[in-house]
Write a protein that holds these residues in place. Structure first.
Motif, PDB file in Angstrom:
ATOM      1  N   PRO A 191      27.784  60.300   7.807  1.00 59.34           N
ATOM      2  CA  PRO A 191      28.677  59.201   8.197  1.00 59.34           C
ATOM      3  C   PRO A 191      27.900  57.912   8.384  1.00 59.34           C
ATOM      4  O   PRO A 191      26.672  57.904   8.404  1.00 59.34           O
ATOM      5  CB  PRO A 191      29.262  59.696   9.529  1.00 59.34           C
ATOM      6  CG  PRO A 191      28.208  60.616  10.077  1.00 59.34           C
ATOM      7  CD  PRO A 191      27.590  61.281   8.887  1.00 59.34           C
ATOM      8  N   GLN A 192      28.638  56.822   8.520  1.00 57.80           N
ATOM      9  CA  GLN A 192      28.001  55.534   8.754  1.00 57.80           C
ATOM     10  C   GLN A 192      27.134  55.620  10.004  1.00 57.80           C
ATOM     11  O   GLN A 192      27.580  56.061  11.058  1.00 57.80           O
ATOM     12  CB  GLN A 192      29.041  54.440   8.931  1.00 57.80           C
ATOM     13  CG  GLN A 192      28.435  53.054   9.108  1.00 57.80           C
ATOM     14  CD  GLN A 192      29.498  51.970   9.158  1.00 57.80           C
ATOM     15  OE1 GLN A 192      30.679  52.264   9.306  1.00 57.80           O
ATOM     16  NE2 GLN A 192      29.093  50.734   9.034  1.00 57.80           N
ATOM     17  N   PRO A 193      25.853  55.215   9.904  1.00 62.44           N
ATOM     18  CA  PRO A 193      24.965  55.349  11.068  1.00 62.44           C
ATOM     19  C   PRO A 193      25.411  54.433  12.198  1.00 62.44           C
ATOM     20  O   PRO A 193      25.779  53.286  11.978  1.00 62.44           O
ATOM     21  CB  PRO A 193      23.598  54.932  10.526  1.00 62.44           C
ATOM     22  CG  PRO A 193      23.896  54.111   9.306  1.00 62.44           C
ATOM     23  CD  PRO A 193      25.164  54.658   8.742  1.00 62.44           C
ATOM     24  N   THR A 194      25.383  54.974  13.410  1.00 60.32           N
ATOM     25  CA  THR A 194      25.741  54.168  14.578  1.00 60.32           C
ATOM     26  C   THR A 194      24.537  53.432  15.130  1.00 60.32           C
ATOM     27  O   THR A 194      24.681  52.462  15.858  1.00 60.32           O
ATOM     28  CB  THR A 194      26.341  55.062  15.679  1.00 60.32           C
ATOM     29  OG1 THR A 194      25.399  56.098  15.988  1.00 60.32           O
ATOM     30  CG2 THR A 194      27.640  55.690  15.196  1.00 60.32           C
ATOM     31  N   ALA A 195      23.323  53.893  14.769  1.00 62.64           N
ATOM     32  CA  ALA A 195      22.105  53.235  15.229  1.00 62.64           C
ATOM     33  C   ALA A 195      21.025  53.426  14.182  1.00 62.64           C
ATOM     34  O   ALA A 195      20.910  54.487  13.576  1.00 62.64           O
ATOM     35  CB  ALA A 195      21.651  53.815  16.572  1.00 62.64           C
TER      36      ALA A 195
ATOM     37  N   TRP B  76      24.233  53.960   3.214  1.00 60.73           N
ATOM     38  CA  TRP B  76      24.830  52.856   3.972  1.00 60.73           C
ATOM     39  C   TRP B  76      23.794  51.758   4.146  1.00 60.73           C
ATOM     40  O   TRP B  76      22.612  52.034   4.346  1.00 60.73           O
ATOM     41  CB  TRP B  76      25.282  53.330   5.349  1.00 60.73           C
ATOM     42  CG  TRP B  76      26.418  54.301   5.326  1.00 60.73           C
ATOM     43  CD1 TRP B  76      26.336  55.658   5.147  1.00 60.73           C
ATOM     44  CD2 TRP B  76      27.807  54.002   5.476  1.00 60.73           C
ATOM     45  NE1 TRP B  76      27.582  56.221   5.187  1.00 60.73           N
ATOM     46  CE2 TRP B  76      28.512  55.235   5.389  1.00 60.73           C
ATOM     47  CE3 TRP B  76      28.526  52.824   5.680  1.00 60.73           C
ATOM     48  CZ2 TRP B  76      29.894  55.312   5.502  1.00 60.73           C
ATOM     49  CZ3 TRP B  76      29.912  52.896   5.798  1.00 60.73           C
ATOM     50  CH2 TRP B  76      30.586  54.119   5.702  1.00 60.73           C
ATOM     51  N   CYS B  77      24.239  50.503   4.082  1.00 62.80           N
ATOM     52  CA  CYS B  77      23.342  49.364   4.273  1.00 62.80           C
ATOM     53  C   CYS B  77      23.842  48.493   5.417  1.00 62.80           C
ATOM     54  O   CYS B  77      25.051  48.275   5.570  1.00 62.80           O
ATOM     55  CB  CYS B  77      23.254  48.514   2.999  1.00 62.80           C
ATOM     56  SG  CYS B  77      22.392  49.340   1.643  1.00 62.80           S
ATOM     57  N   HIS B  78      22.905  47.997   6.209  1.00 62.27           N
ATOM     58  CA  HIS B  78      23.274  47.112   7.307  1.00 62.27           C
ATOM     59  C   HIS B  78      23.521  45.700   6.784  1.00 62.27           C
ATOM     60  O   HIS B  78      23.190  45.367   5.635  1.00 62.27           O
ATOM     61  CB  HIS B  78      22.204  47.109   8.395  1.00 62.27           C
ATOM     62  CG  HIS B  78      20.909  46.468   7.973  1.00 62.27           C
ATOM     63  ND1 HIS B  78      20.716  45.106   7.910  1.00 62.27           N
ATOM     64  CD2 HIS B  78      19.713  47.014   7.618  1.00 62.27           C
ATOM     65  CE1 HIS B  78      19.498  44.833   7.528  1.00 62.27           C
ATOM     66  NE2 HIS B  78      18.852  45.979   7.334  1.00 62.27           N
ATOM     67  N   ALA B  79      24.084  44.850   7.611  1.00 55.83           N
ATOM     68  CA  ALA B  79      24.360  43.465   7.220  1.00 55.83           C
ATOM     69  C   ALA B  79      23.078  42.642   7.258  1.00 55.83           C
ATOM     70  O   ALA B  79      22.253  42.786   8.160  1.00 55.83           O
ATOM     71  CB  ALA B  79      25.406  42.846   8.155  1.00 55.83           C
ATOM     72  N   GLY B  80      22.902  41.775   6.260  1.00 54.92           N
ATOM     73  CA  GLY B  80      21.840  40.786   6.281  1.00 54.92           C
ATOM     74  C   GLY B  80      22.388  39.442   6.702  1.00 54.92           C
ATOM     75  O   GLY B  80      21.670  38.564   7.162  1.00 54.92           O
TER      76      GLY B  80
END
Length: 299
Positions: free
Chosen positions: A6-10, A31-35
């Motif tokens: 699932p989408q990582p929470t941390a 999944w990629c975090h926001a830049g």
């Protein structure tokens, strides 16, 4: 096939940043975090695409180059699917093409070449004579107060270490007219597996996208760590190319020497080299970035 992650929470390490599920042969999901707000960080997209390519290559073949194009902004709220095409496996070289897909559309494409190591004569450029990272300011302290660019204060603080050489620090190589330059020390904040060279290369692909675009825009605004006001520039990576010259560890300090020889037509070109503490040139990077000034607010 593995169960979907699932989408990582941390996110607490580079291992988290590069994690992919194999959902079928030649198909991976991550999944990629926001830049930037609602835009996946391009360096992470490129790094994950390289992870996907590397997982399809025979053991003992190391990546020596990559060329990528950013076509659409990825949505950090949705996973990306990486489709790998095995284009060639020769006697010494292997070539892979990766397409990152989101909602049925290509977001990013990557071509990567891998090779079997061999012996040959060696030469390289000399590393700039600059101070090490130990006594340089930590830019995260300046970003801790928050604001529209404070995404580095969460994901970045936990996963990477950065020290920026102040542009007014004496002793730097002379800046050529029309060619602004920037020097940054970078490394993973945690140790990476010593026996996984692909992990270190992919981590460096991520790190290489952090400051190149801002180098191309230095004629318009100061770097993030030196600015007192929000950015009035839109920056986005258009394409990205890297060449890996020698073995290295991405969890040890690397000097990123950058310069920008041109900016026009809403685009800026930036070049850079990564050096180890003992002066080994380990990678070279070239990037073209979109650069657009925001309209100034009415007085």
């Amino acid at each position: 096939m593995t169960a979907a992650t699932p989408q990582p929470t941390a996110i607490t390490s580079f291992v988290d940043l590069l994690s992919l599920d194999e959902i079928d042969k030649g198909l991976f999901r991550g999944w990629c975090h926001a830049g930037a707000p609602l835009r996946a960080f391009g360096g992470q997209v490129a790094a994950q695409a390289l992870v996907a390519a590397g997982r399809t290559v025979a053991e003992g073949r190391l990546v020596h180059s990559l060329h990528g194009y950013f076509m659409r902004p990825g949505d950090p709220r949705r996973p990306l699917v990486y489709e790998v095409d095995s284009l060639r496996d020769g006697g010494s070289y292997s070539t892979r093409r990766v397409t990152a897909i989101q909602r049925g559309e290509a977001v990013f494409t990557l071509s990567a070449s891998f090779k079997r190591p061999e012996e040959s004569p060696d030469r390289q450029a000399v590393m700039p004579d600059l101070p090490g990272p130990e006594n340089l300011p930590d830019p995260y302290a300046a970003w801790a107060a928050g604001g529209p660019e404070n995404y580095w204060g969460s994901t970045g603080r936990l996963t990477l270490d950065m020290r920026i050489v102040p542009r007014d620090l004496p002793g730097q190589p002379p800046e050529l007219p029309g060619v602004p330059q920037q020097y940054v020390w970078l490394k993973s904040a945690q140790k990476l597996p010593a026996d996984e060279p692909l992990m270190h290369v992919c981590a460096l692909a991520y790190l290489s996208d952090l400051t190149l675009a801002s180098t191309a825009a230095l004629h318009l605004q100061l770097p993030r760590a030196e600015r007192k006001e929000p950015s009035r520039i839109s920056l986005a990576s258009l394409d990205h190319a890297m060449w890996f010259h020698r073995p290295f560890r991405a969890d040890e300090w690397l000097l990123f020497a950058q310069r920008s020889p041109s900016s026009s037509d809403g685009r800026g070109l930036a070049q850079g080299e990564f050096y180890t503490r003992d002066g080994q040139l380990v990678a070279s990077v070239v990037q073209e970035a979109l650069i657009r000034e925001h309209p100034h607010p009415a007085p």
